[in-house]
Design a protein around this motif. Structure first.
Motif, PDB file in Angstrom:
ATOM      1  N   GLN A 380      71.110  34.188  66.150  1.00 26.13           N
ATOM      2  CA  GLN A 380      69.893  34.641  66.783  1.00 26.13           C
ATOM      3  C   GLN A 380      69.588  36.050  68.038  1.00 26.13           C
ATOM      4  O   GLN A 380      69.343  36.787  68.332  1.00 26.13           O
ATOM      5  N   PHE A 381      71.587  36.325  68.420  1.00 28.83           N
ATOM      6  CA  PHE A 381      71.393  36.794  68.943  1.00 28.83           C
ATOM      7  C   PHE A 381      71.755  38.330  68.012  1.00 28.83           C
ATOM      8  O   PHE A 381      71.561  39.882  68.834  1.00 28.83           O
ATOM      9  N   ILE A 382      71.252  38.206  66.753  1.00 24.18           N
ATOM     10  CA  ILE A 382      70.967  39.399  65.872  1.00 24.18           C
ATOM     11  C   ILE A 382      69.928  39.776  65.674  1.00 24.18           C
ATOM     12  O   ILE A 382      69.552  40.917  66.349  1.00 24.18           O
ATOM     13  N   ARG A 383      68.910  38.587  65.948  1.00 19.97           N
ATOM     14  CA  ARG A 383      67.854  38.754  66.072  1.00 19.97           C
ATOM     15  C   ARG A 383      67.315  39.795  67.135  1.00 19.97           C
ATOM     16  O   ARG A 383      66.695  40.713  67.422  1.00 19.97           O
ATOM     17  N   ILE A 384      68.219  38.660  68.523  1.00 14.71           N
ATOM     18  CA  ILE A 384      67.591  39.675  69.841  1.00 14.71           C
ATOM     19  C   ILE A 384      68.313  41.069  69.890  1.00 14.71           C
ATOM     20  O   ILE A 384      67.369  42.190  70.083  1.00 14.71           O
ATOM     21  N   ASN A 385      69.353  41.246  69.209  1.00 13.79           N
ATOM     22  CA  ASN A 385      70.573  43.405  69.107  1.00 13.79           C
ATOM     23  C   ASN A 385      69.236  43.755  67.945  1.00 13.79           C
ATOM     24  O   ASN A 385      69.276  44.624  68.668  1.00 13.79           O
ATOM     25  N   GLY A 386      68.883  43.155  66.972  1.00  9.22           N
ATOM     26  CA  GLY A 386      68.401  44.049  66.621  1.00  9.22           C
ATOM     27  C   GLY A 386      66.722  44.218  66.937  1.00  9.22           C
ATOM     28  O   GLY A 386      66.609  45.406  67.132  1.00  9.22           O
ATOM     29  N   THR A 387      65.913  43.660  68.215  1.00 12.68           N
ATOM     30  CA  THR A 387      64.827  44.021  68.382  1.00 12.68           C
ATOM     31  C   THR A 387      64.967  44.925  69.705  1.00 12.68           C
ATOM     32  O   THR A 387      64.789  45.971  69.731  1.00 12.68           O
ATOM     33  N   LEU A 388      66.078  44.766  69.830  1.00 15.48           N
ATOM     34  CA  LEU A 388      66.710  45.869  71.669  1.00 15.48           C
ATOM     35  C   LEU A 388      67.189  47.359  70.074  1.00 15.48           C
ATOM     36  O   LEU A 388      66.648  47.785  71.230  1.00 15.48           O
ATOM     37  N   VAL A 389      68.026  47.216  69.544  1.00 12.68           N
ATOM     38  CA  VAL A 389      68.563  48.585  69.090  1.00 12.68           C
ATOM     39  C   VAL A 389      67.520  49.144  68.207  1.00 12.68           C
ATOM     40  O   VAL A 389      67.304  50.417  67.906  1.00 12.68           O
ATOM     41  N   GLY A 390      66.713  48.302  67.186  1.00 13.09           N
ATOM     42  CA  GLY A 390      65.313  49.544  67.072  1.00 13.09           C
ATOM     43  C   GLY A 390      64.705  49.718  67.885  1.00 13.09           C
ATOM     44  O   GLY A 390      63.500  50.850  67.485  1.00 13.09           O
ATOM     45  N   GLY A 391      63.893  49.156  69.501  1.00 16.04           N
ATOM     46  CA  GLY A 391      63.841  50.304  69.732  1.00 16.04           C
ATOM     47  C   GLY A 391      63.988  51.578  70.840  1.00 16.04           C
ATOM     48  O   GLY A 391      63.715  52.329  70.608  1.00 16.04           O
ATOM     49  N   LEU A 392      65.190  51.367  70.436  1.00 18.93           N
ATOM     50  CA  LEU A 392      65.860  52.393  71.154  1.00 18.93           C
ATOM     51  C   LEU A 392      66.390  53.363  70.297  1.00 18.93           C
ATOM     52  O   LEU A 392      65.887  54.752  70.332  1.00 18.93           O
ATOM     53  N   VAL A 393      66.511  52.916  69.058  1.00 20.59           N
ATOM     54  CA  VAL A 393      66.041  53.807  67.628  1.00 20.59           C
ATOM     55  C   VAL A 393      64.611  54.468  67.437  1.00 20.59           C
ATOM     56  O   VAL A 393      64.739  55.631  67.120  1.00 20.59           O
ATOM     57  N   GLY A 394      64.128  53.959  67.684  1.00 20.73           N
ATOM     58  CA  GLY A 394      62.351  54.374  68.189  1.00 20.73           C
ATOM     59  C   GLY A 394      61.832  55.458  68.905  1.00 20.73           C
ATOM     60  O   GLY A 394      62.158  56.354  68.897  1.00 20.73           O
ATOM     61  N   VAL A 395      62.751  55.566  70.509  1.00 25.83           N
ATOM     62  CA  VAL A 395      62.503  56.021  71.275  1.00 25.83           C
ATOM     63  C   VAL A 395      63.855  57.452  71.063  1.00 25.83           C
ATOM     64  O   VAL A 395      63.252  58.405  71.051  1.00 25.83           O
ATOM     65  N   LEU A 396      65.308  57.208  69.976  1.00 22.61           N
ATOM     66  CA  LEU A 396      66.204  58.194  69.879  1.00 22.61           C
ATOM     67  C   LEU A 396      64.917  59.163  68.947  1.00 22.61           C
ATOM     68  O   LEU A 396      64.004  60.456  69.517  1.00 22.61           O
ATOM     69  N   ILE A 397      63.997  58.674  67.902  1.00 20.70           N
ATOM     70  CA  ILE A 397      63.124  59.491  66.541  1.00 20.70           C
ATOM     71  C   ILE A 397      62.550  59.967  67.473  1.00 20.70           C
ATOM     72  O   ILE A 397      61.750  61.197  67.770  1.00 20.70           O
ATOM     73  N   HIS A 398      61.206  58.901  68.864  1.00 21.12           N
ATOM     74  CA  HIS A 398      59.984  59.567  69.219  1.00 21.12           C
ATOM     75  C   HIS A 398      60.716  61.390  70.306  1.00 21.12           C
ATOM     76  O   HIS A 398      59.965  62.624  70.184  1.00 21.12           O
ATOM     77  N   CYS A 399      62.190  61.232  70.546  1.00 23.85           N
ATOM     78  CA  CYS A 399      62.454  62.291  71.126  1.00 23.85           C
ATOM     79  C   CYS A 399      62.929  63.784  69.984  1.00 23.85           C
ATOM     80  O   CYS A 399      62.551  64.686  70.280  1.00 23.85           O
ATOM     81  N   VAL A 400      63.752  62.930  69.253  1.00 26.23           N
ATOM     82  CA  VAL A 400      63.682  63.928  68.255  1.00 26.23           C
ATOM     83  C   VAL A 400      61.620  64.855  67.650  1.00 26.23           C
ATOM     84  O   VAL A 400      61.921  66.150  67.483  1.00 26.23           O
ATOM     85  N   ASP A 401      61.223  63.934  68.183  1.00 26.99           N
ATOM     86  CA  ASP A 401      59.673  64.363  67.377  1.00 26.99           C
ATOM     87  C   ASP A 401      59.664  64.878  68.520  1.00 26.99           C
ATOM     88  O   ASP A 401      58.870  66.302  67.861  1.00 26.99           O
ATOM     89  N   VAL A 402      59.569  64.417  69.447  1.00 24.60           N
ATOM     90  CA  VAL A 402      58.907  65.624  70.858  1.00 24.60           C
ATOM     91  C   VAL A 402      59.475  67.071  71.203  1.00 24.60           C
ATOM     92  O   VAL A 402      58.907  67.871  71.290  1.00 24.60           O
ATOM     93  N   LEU A 403      60.711  66.662  70.622  1.00 25.52           N
ATOM     94  CA  LEU A 403      61.514  68.613  70.636  1.00 25.52           C
ATOM     95  C   LEU A 403      61.625  69.221  69.811  1.00 25.52           C
ATOM     96  O   LEU A 403      61.120  70.450  69.494  1.00 25.52           O
ATOM     97  N   LEU A 404      61.574  68.540  68.338  1.00 21.79           N
ATOM     98  CA  LEU A 404      61.123  69.500  67.356  1.00 21.79           C
ATOM     99  C   LEU A 404      58.984  69.707  67.371  1.00 21.79           C
ATOM    100  O   LEU A 404      58.905  70.775  66.598  1.00 21.79           O
TER     101      LEU A 404
END
Length: 404
Positions: A380-404
């Protein structure tokens, strides 16, 4: 933990919907980051939920290929566990290395001393109660039958004649047969004395008419009885009496025959088999097993009572000897190491087969529940980490998209 992980996923979904609505009502570049985080968090949470669920069951009950991995492959998992245990734990080298620095004799000595003094740890008390519970829970007929059958098989395989011959030879050499011989002589004298009237009557009946008419039969009976009493008394008190010599010669001949005569050994074996086949012997073994079982239960339920008598004193003395005698510790430890290593070498495959066959006998639901209960919290910690890490990756991708 499952509720927390699922709740976090629901929060991300609600936040995603709310962020989209708010971005429409109140346009601002920051909403893009919130939407990217919650959207990617939902994807990561759902992906990890699917992965974790697929280990134990079909997600949403759908028969998706390569899901319900553990219940579908429990037999293979059981065999893999057995091979893992056999390869990494139950090998002579591993066992020898693990117990090399362990002073088993010293530990046993301290345990015996502490038991005698009433210093009983919860571990030992729990072990005693566990043994008693296990003994009581086993089916008496089935388990008792196994024990009694094993005892009969061992007795049937026992070559009794050479053992008896060796015991008799040793007893004669150490003069330990003399008390038995003297006891038999005294028993014979007491038997004659107790049945003197019967012997006189037999002699009277066997005497001819002339002896009975003259009354000489009573004198003959008295002479015979006196002679028997005198013979037995002389045999008892004279160490080198000829009858003693004859009896000892007969015993030595019997001992030699038991050790070296195949015909005598065969006769003893037949007699042993007849005794084992006798119902009285079966009843004796049954009674012995019941008494042994009752004694084990009593000792396990009250280990301190067992240690309070003469046996406790003897065990305490043994414990002191084990704790203080270094050469004895060396011998005991060496014997224990060799025994354990030999047992692992001979029975390692049988031990791990117990693990494999036990897991195979479990139904899929039992296997799933037990493994999930052991590691489910971390999953279940894997599920929690997956949710949070997935969100951070989504923010990172959005940042790259905004900068480019």
């Amino acid at each position: 933990m499952r509720l927390i992980a699922t709740g976090l996923l629901v929060v991300m979904a609600v936040s995603f919907l709310a962020a989209r609505e708010l971005a429409t009502l109140f346009p601002h570049p920051a909403w893009g980051f919130v939407i990217a985080f919650t959207e990617a968090a939902m994807v990561g949470g759902l992906a990890d939920w699917f992965a974790v669920t697929a280990l134990f069951r079909h997600p949403l009950g759908l028969p998706i290929p390569h899901t319900a991995i553990i219940p579908e492959n429990k037999d293979r998992i059981a065999d893999t566990m057995a091979v893992f245990l056999r390869t990494n734990f139950l090998t002579p080298a591993v066992v020898a290395r693990r117990i090399h620095g362990f002073n088993l004799a010293l530990a046993a000595g301290h345990m015996l001393i502490e038991q005698r003094r009433g210093i009983q740890s919860r571990l030992r008390e729990g072990a005693a109660n566990l043994f008693a519970d296990l003994l009581e829970s086993l089916d008496q007929e089935q388990f008792g039958g196994v024990v009694k059958s094993g005892l009969r098989k061992q007795l049937a395989k026992l070559n009794l004649a050479p053992l008896l011959g060796q015991l008799l030879q040793t007893a004669i050499a150490d003069k330990r047969h003399l008390p038995v011989l003297e006891g038999l002589i005294r028993w014979a004298a007491l038997t004659i004395e107790a049945n003197e009237d019967l012997l006189r009557q037999i002699i009277h009946q066997r005497a001819n008419t002339l002896l009975r008419w003259t009354g000489l039969d009573d004198k003959v009976a008295s002479a015979v009885l006196d002679g028997l009493y005198k013979l037995l008394a002389e045999t008892l008190v004279v160490p080198d009496h000829p009858i003693r010599a004859k009896i000892e010669e007969g015993l030595e001949t019997l001992a030699h025959a038991l050790l070296h005569d195949p015909e005598m050994q065969e006769r003893v074996t037949r007699l042993k088999d007849e005794v084992l086949a006798n119902p009285a012997m079966a009843a004796w073994i049954d009674g012995m097993w019941e008494r042994t079982r009752a004694g084990l239960l009593k000792a396990a339920r009250n280990p301190q009572g067992l240690m309070s008598g003469g046996l406790g004193v003897s065990l305490e003395q043994l414990g002191k000897t084990l704790a203080e005698d270094a050469p004895l510790q060396f011998m005991v430890n060496r014997f224990a190491r060799r025994t354990l290593v030999g047992a692992v070498s001979r029975y390692g495959d049988e031990i791990v087969r117990i693990v494999s066959e036990t897991v195979k006998r479990w139904d899929a639901h039992t296997v799933t529940d037990r493994i999930e209960g052991a590691v489910g919290r971390d999953l279940q910690f894997i599920r929690i980490n997956g949710t949070l890490v997935g969100g951070l990756v989504g923010v990172l991708i959005h940042c790259v998209d905004v900068l480019l």
